[in-house]
Design a protein around this motif. Sequence first.
Motif, PDB file in Angstrom:
ATOM      1  N   GLY A  26       4.382  12.153  -0.442  1.00 40.95           N
ATOM      2  CA  GLY A  26       3.021  11.663  -0.335  1.00 40.95           C
ATOM      3  C   GLY A  26       2.918  10.195  -0.708  1.00 40.95           C
ATOM      4  N   VAL A  27       1.790   9.607  -0.383  1.00 42.33           N
ATOM      5  CA  VAL A  27       1.518   8.206  -0.699  1.00 42.33           C
ATOM      6  C   VAL A  27       0.977   8.119  -2.119  1.00 42.33           C
ATOM      7  N   ALA A  28       1.534   7.211  -2.927  1.00 40.73           N
ATOM      8  CA  ALA A  28       1.115   7.068  -4.318  1.00 40.73           C
ATOM      9  C   ALA A  28      -0.296   6.489  -4.389  1.00 40.73           C
ATOM     10  N   PRO A  29      -1.148   6.975  -5.295  1.00 45.31           N
ATOM     11  CA  PRO A  29      -2.490   6.407  -5.445  1.00 45.31           C
ATOM     12  C   PRO A  29      -2.405   4.994  -6.020  1.00 45.31           C
ATOM     13  N   PRO A  30      -3.444   4.190  -5.875  1.00 44.58           N
ATOM     14  CA  PRO A  30      -3.408   2.827  -6.417  1.00 44.58           C
ATOM     15  C   PRO A  30      -3.323   2.828  -7.935  1.00 44.58           C
ATOM     16  N   ALA A  31      -2.582   1.860  -8.465  1.00 43.69           N
ATOM     17  CA  ALA A  31      -2.419   1.748  -9.920  1.00 43.69           C
ATOM     18  C   ALA A  31      -3.698   1.217 -10.541  1.00 43.69           C
ATOM     19  N   MET A  32      -4.156   1.877 -11.611  1.00 43.44           N
ATOM     20  CA  MET A  32      -5.382   1.491 -12.296  1.00 43.44           C
ATOM     21  C   MET A  32      -5.182   1.596 -13.796  1.00 43.44           C
ATOM     22  N   TYR A  33      -5.905   0.745 -14.528  1.00 51.78           N
ATOM     23  CA  TYR A  33      -5.883   0.812 -15.987  1.00 51.78           C
ATOM     24  C   TYR A  33      -6.703   2.019 -16.463  1.00 51.78           C
ATOM     25  N   PRO A  34      -6.366   2.582 -17.617  1.00 52.53           N
ATOM     26  CA  PRO A  34      -7.219   3.638 -18.181  1.00 52.53           C
ATOM     27  C   PRO A  34      -8.626   3.114 -18.467  1.00 52.53           C
TER      28      PRO A  34
END
Length: 224
Positions: A26-34
């Motif tokens: 699958g395609v990885a979700p976008p990286a986000m800060y907590p």
Amino acid sequence: MTNRFLFAGAALLALSVTSSASAAVGVAPPAMYPANTWQGRTQAVIRVLDRLDAHIETLTIPVGANASYRTLSVAVEACVSRPETLPADSGALLHLRDSGDSARPPFDGWMLQNEPSLGTYGSSLYDVRVVACTGDRVAPDAGPLPVIKAPQLAGTTATEDEGGTDQSGSSSSSEGGAVPLAPDSHAPIPLAPPSGGAQSLVPPAPPASAGPSLPPPAADPGLE
């Protein structure tokens, strides 16, 4: 409109699954800060409103320093802002003193840009708001974005053709047969029940209960 949704669904399916010889990835979700991450800054932008003459003064105060506006003294202890992947917001730890109003207690606490009602000075003369946090980055440091790996879709396989994606439009079922992703557009749609008759919207009457028959009423002797 229906064809547009079908094309959009096919495009999302092609983007979400990467074909490989053994398993689909699958395609990885976008990286986000907590959500609880804050980034420290070296300057705080504070807006002060004088309620008597409606004059607005914008002060840029370094962290650890103070500034004055008429009888109000503003000291900044810390200023933090949200990283770029989170909704924009800023907060400042302020110490406010009004030398012209000795009865007014000082303010020592946090003020937020998007939630000003959570921390207010409460002065009848000055209104203080946090505009933004600027300057260089200092502690607390948000750090780099977390690395998110693409999920491995276990138990699925995909074939790769000349286009690099699965163009068959079907996925393998547990029995080895092809499962269509959408119904056949050429198949006729039944508009009537299988019996061919018109479907009634009135529910059928309940069957009459087979109970014991009652004898006829006896004749009244006074009427003879």
